[in-house]
Design a protein around this motif. Sequence first.
Motif, PDB file in Angstrom:
ATOM      1  N   PRO A 140       8.834   3.222  10.620  1.00  0.00           N
ATOM      2  CA  PRO A 140       9.009   3.717   8.704  1.00  0.00           C
ATOM      3  C   PRO A 140       7.467   3.226   8.325  1.00  0.00           C
ATOM      4  CG  PRO A 140      10.750   1.919   9.384  1.00  0.00           C
ATOM      5  CD  PRO A 140      10.070   2.305  10.772  1.00  0.00           C
ATOM      6  N   GLY A 141       6.438   2.665   8.752  1.00  0.00           N
ATOM      7  CA  GLY A 141       5.398   2.327   7.518  1.00  0.00           C
ATOM      8  C   GLY A 141       4.403   2.482   7.745  1.00  0.00           C
ATOM      9  N   HIS A 142       3.900   3.194   8.831  1.00  0.00           N
ATOM     10  CA  HIS A 142       3.277   3.733   9.378  1.00  0.00           C
ATOM     11  C   HIS A 142       2.148   4.081   8.249  1.00  0.00           C
ATOM     12  CE1 HIS A 142       0.145   5.422  12.052  1.00  0.00           C
ATOM     13  NE2 HIS A 142       0.510   4.559  13.007  1.00  0.00           N
ATOM     14  N   ILE A 143       0.853   4.073   9.039  1.00  0.00           N
ATOM     15  CA  ILE A 143      -0.113   3.918   7.492  1.00  0.00           C
ATOM     16  C   ILE A 143      -1.284   5.292   8.969  1.00  0.00           C
ATOM     17  CG2 ILE A 143       0.352   3.826   6.182  1.00  0.00           C
ATOM     18  CD1 ILE A 143      -1.373   1.389   6.071  1.00  0.00           C
ATOM     19  N   CYS A 144      -2.262   5.812   8.216  1.00  0.00           N
ATOM     20  CA  CYS A 144      -3.318   6.133   8.679  1.00  0.00           C
ATOM     21  C   CYS A 144      -4.453   6.084   7.282  1.00  0.00           C
ATOM     22  CB  CYS A 144      -3.493   7.148   8.773  1.00  0.00           C
ATOM     23  SG  CYS A 144      -2.627   8.022  10.456  1.00  0.00           S
ATOM     24  N   LEU A 145      -5.341   5.159   7.710  1.00  0.00           N
ATOM     25  CA  LEU A 145      -6.891   5.476   6.661  1.00  0.00           C
ATOM     26  C   LEU A 145      -7.848   6.790   7.103  1.00  0.00           C
ATOM     27  CD1 LEU A 145      -7.444   1.258   7.028  1.00  0.00           C
ATOM     28  CD2 LEU A 145      -5.364   2.943   5.680  1.00  0.00           C
ATOM     29  N   TYR A 146      -8.012   7.073   5.530  1.00  0.00           N
ATOM     30  CA  TYR A 146      -8.800   8.298   5.824  1.00  0.00           C
ATOM     31  C   TYR A 146     -10.191   7.586   4.737  1.00  0.00           C
ATOM     32  CZ  TYR A 146     -11.002  12.949   5.067  1.00  0.00           C
ATOM     33  OH  TYR A 146     -11.817  14.256   4.856  1.00  0.00           O
ATOM     34  N   LEU A 147     -11.680   8.258   5.242  1.00  0.00           N
ATOM     35  CA  LEU A 147     -12.748   6.948   4.755  1.00  0.00           C
ATOM     36  C   LEU A 147     -13.481   8.830   4.015  1.00  0.00           C
ATOM     37  CD1 LEU A 147     -11.523   5.165   6.417  1.00  0.00           C
ATOM     38  CD2 LEU A 147     -14.458   4.229   5.625  1.00  0.00           C
ATOM     39  N   ARG A 148     -13.106   9.507   3.538  1.00  0.00           N
ATOM     40  CA  ARG A 148     -13.224  10.890   3.007  1.00  0.00           C
ATOM     41  C   ARG A 148     -14.817  10.943   3.244  1.00  0.00           C
ATOM     42  NH1 ARG A 148     -10.696  15.190   1.086  1.00  0.00           N
ATOM     43  NH2 ARG A 148      -8.498  14.047   0.781  1.00  0.00           N
ATOM     44  N   GLU A 149     -15.760  10.493   2.360  1.00  0.00           N
ATOM     45  CA  GLU A 149     -17.352  10.212   2.499  1.00  0.00           C
ATOM     46  C   GLU A 149     -18.092  10.092   3.801  1.00  0.00           C
ATOM     47  OE1 GLU A 149     -18.755   8.059  -0.473  1.00  0.00           O
ATOM     48  OE2 GLU A 149     -17.848   9.263  -2.392  1.00  0.00           O
ATOM     49  N   LEU A 170     -11.837   4.227   0.605  1.00  0.00           N
ATOM     50  CA  LEU A 170     -10.811   5.149   2.376  1.00  0.00           C
ATOM     51  C   LEU A 170      -9.230   5.673   1.322  1.00  0.00           C
ATOM     52  CD1 LEU A 170      -8.685   1.945   2.374  1.00  0.00           C
ATOM     53  CD2 LEU A 170     -10.672   1.488   3.877  1.00  0.00           C
ATOM     54  N   GLU A 171      -8.675   6.429   2.007  1.00  0.00           N
ATOM     55  CA  GLU A 171      -7.302   7.030   1.036  1.00  0.00           C
ATOM     56  C   GLU A 171      -6.323   6.447   2.182  1.00  0.00           C
ATOM     57  OE1 GLU A 171      -4.783  11.188   0.522  1.00  0.00           O
ATOM     58  OE2 GLU A 171      -7.741  10.958   0.252  1.00  0.00           O
ATOM     59  N   ILE A 172      -4.920   6.254   1.730  1.00  0.00           N
ATOM     60  CA  ILE A 172      -3.709   5.692   2.314  1.00  0.00           C
ATOM     61  C   ILE A 172      -3.012   6.803   3.035  1.00  0.00           C
ATOM     62  CG2 ILE A 172      -1.614   3.459   2.196  1.00  0.00           C
ATOM     63  CD1 ILE A 172      -3.878   2.701   2.839  1.00  0.00           C
ATOM     64  N   ILE A 173      -3.012   6.777   3.829  1.00  0.00           N
ATOM     65  CA  ILE A 173      -2.080   8.075   4.646  1.00  0.00           C
ATOM     66  C   ILE A 173      -1.096   7.606   4.975  1.00  0.00           C
ATOM     67  CG2 ILE A 173      -2.073  10.183   5.146  1.00  0.00           C
ATOM     68  CD1 ILE A 173      -4.323  10.694   5.385  1.00  0.00           C
ATOM     69  N   HIS A 174      -0.009   8.219   4.210  1.00  0.00           N
ATOM     70  CA  HIS A 174       1.406   7.128   5.139  1.00  0.00           C
ATOM     71  C   HIS A 174       2.389   8.406   6.198  1.00  0.00           C
ATOM     72  CE1 HIS A 174       6.678   6.274   4.557  1.00  0.00           C
ATOM     73  NE2 HIS A 174       5.094   5.023   5.516  1.00  0.00           N
ATOM     74  N   LEU A 234       0.753  -0.747  -0.035  1.00  0.00           N
ATOM     75  CA  LEU A 234      -0.016   0.555  -0.162  1.00  0.00           C
ATOM     76  C   LEU A 234       0.752   1.185   0.412  1.00  0.00           C
ATOM     77  CD1 LEU A 234      -2.663  -0.849   2.871  1.00  0.00           C
ATOM     78  CD2 LEU A 234      -3.199  -1.462   0.023  1.00  0.00           C
ATOM     79  N   HIS A 235       0.266   2.439  -0.550  1.00  0.00           N
ATOM     80  CA  HIS A 235       1.447   3.541  -0.679  1.00  0.00           C
ATOM     81  C   HIS A 235       0.485   4.447  -0.411  1.00  0.00           C
ATOM     82  CE1 HIS A 235       5.003   1.535  -2.282  1.00  0.00           C
ATOM     83  NE2 HIS A 235       3.703   0.522  -3.638  1.00  0.00           N
ATOM     84  N   ASP A 236       1.448   5.525  -0.477  1.00  0.00           N
ATOM     85  CA  ASP A 236       0.717   7.067  -0.090  1.00  0.00           C
ATOM     86  C   ASP A 236      -0.235   7.865  -0.309  1.00  0.00           C
ATOM     87  OD1 ASP A 236       1.047   9.412   2.078  1.00  0.00           O
ATOM     88  OD2 ASP A 236       2.128  10.228   0.774  1.00  0.00           O
ATOM     89  N   ALA A 237      -1.478   7.862   0.350  1.00  0.00           N
ATOM     90  CA  ALA A 237      -2.176   9.236  -1.617  1.00  0.00           C
ATOM     91  C   ALA A 237      -3.377   7.256  -2.213  1.00  0.00           C
ATOM     92  CB  ALA A 237      -2.021   9.403  -2.310  1.00  0.00           C
ATOM     93  N   LEU A 290       0.750  17.007  10.116  1.00  0.00           N
ATOM     94  CA  LEU A 290       0.476  18.088   9.331  1.00  0.00           C
ATOM     95  C   LEU A 290      -0.446  17.342   8.298  1.00  0.00           C
ATOM     96  CD1 LEU A 290       3.706  20.231   9.559  1.00  0.00           C
ATOM     97  CD2 LEU A 290       1.964  20.637  10.745  1.00  0.00           C
ATOM     98  N   LYS A 291      -0.413  16.260   7.159  1.00  0.00           N
ATOM     99  CA  LYS A 291      -0.621  15.323   6.556  1.00  0.00           C
ATOM    100  C   LYS A 291      -2.513  15.479   7.129  1.00  0.00           C
ATOM    101  CE  LYS A 291       1.490  12.483   4.175  1.00  0.00           C
ATOM    102  NZ  LYS A 291       2.774  11.134   3.382  1.00  0.00           N
ATOM    103  N   LEU A 292      -2.379  15.779   8.009  1.00  0.00           N
ATOM    104  CA  LEU A 292      -3.750  15.344   8.370  1.00  0.00           C
ATOM    105  C   LEU A 292      -4.751  15.960   8.774  1.00  0.00           C
ATOM    106  CD1 LEU A 292      -3.228  11.908  11.042  1.00  0.00           C
ATOM    107  CD2 LEU A 292      -3.421  11.711   8.407  1.00  0.00           C
ATOM    108  N   LYS A 293      -3.200  17.562   8.816  1.00  0.00           N
ATOM    109  CA  LYS A 293      -4.422  18.564   8.955  1.00  0.00           C
ATOM    110  C   LYS A 293      -5.608  18.682   8.188  1.00  0.00           C
ATOM    111  CE  LYS A 293      -3.335  23.083  11.695  1.00  0.00           C
ATOM    112  NZ  LYS A 293      -3.562  23.880  10.993  1.00  0.00           N
ATOM    113  N   ASP A 294      -6.578  19.644   8.684  1.00  0.00           N
ATOM    114  CA  ASP A 294      -7.112  20.201   7.215  1.00  0.00           C
ATOM    115  C   ASP A 294      -8.049  19.414   6.416  1.00  0.00           C
ATOM    116  OD1 ASP A 294      -6.565  22.520   7.887  1.00  0.00           O
ATOM    117  OD2 ASP A 294      -4.439  22.461   6.735  1.00  0.00           O
TER     118      ASP A 294
END
Length: 238
Positions: free
Chosen positions: A159-168, A149-153, A137-140, A204-208
């Motif tokens: 080193p490989g920690h990711i968050c998952l974002y369900l935009r809708e 869902l979107e992968i956020i590295h 799995l890769h960033d974005a 900062l990638k999670l901000k906004d």
Amino acid sequence: MQIRPNVIVLTIPLGESQVHPVLLKDEDGLTLIDTGMFDQYEALIQAIEEAGEAPSSLKRIILTHQDTDHIGNLPALAREFPVVRLFAHPGDLPVISGSQPMLKMTPERMAQLPPERREAFGRFLEQLKQLPEIEELHDAEHLPWGGGLEIIHTPGHTPGHICLYLREQELLLAADELRVLDGELAGPWDAATPDMPLALRSLLKLKDLPVRTILCYHGGVYEGSPDELIGTLTESLL
């Protein structure tokens, strides 16, 4: 606990605390996000069943990072459900596949474990080497499950920690990048985060992001946006 029509938060005891894997429900089956500690297999299966779901419906497992409390039941799940697809970020793949030592489980820390625990952990490490292919799995990267869902590295915790974002659904699955402590949102745990400056930059990638609900692996559900906390924690970086 079902926090969205297709998102179920599981609760598994871990010592005096709890951890919270997640199930995403789709027409073709279930996606499990993280698996609990390696001695929690029965508790994980029980949690899935108590949520009204069949473990045999598992189709995918997404691992947010390499820590043992997240990948611990992966070998048992892979044996029991061999058709399940496995996913992780390449930054942690060598560890999850057993080809590199764990970042935080050093030989010194291993030596401090009780003998039975040390032996069980050694067996677990050997079992990692027998896992089937783990897909990257890769960033974005965008995936269709759980309504999209979107992968956020977010490296730093590992080193490989990711968050998952369900935009809708304005839902952030923060793994260990954020925690909930006594009902309040907190940043990464410094004692378990080898590169805290990088982990804070990752915040900062999670901000906004439009976020109404956050699910933290440690602490559970937090209703609200992380922006204020992120702003405070990263003020010196801006």
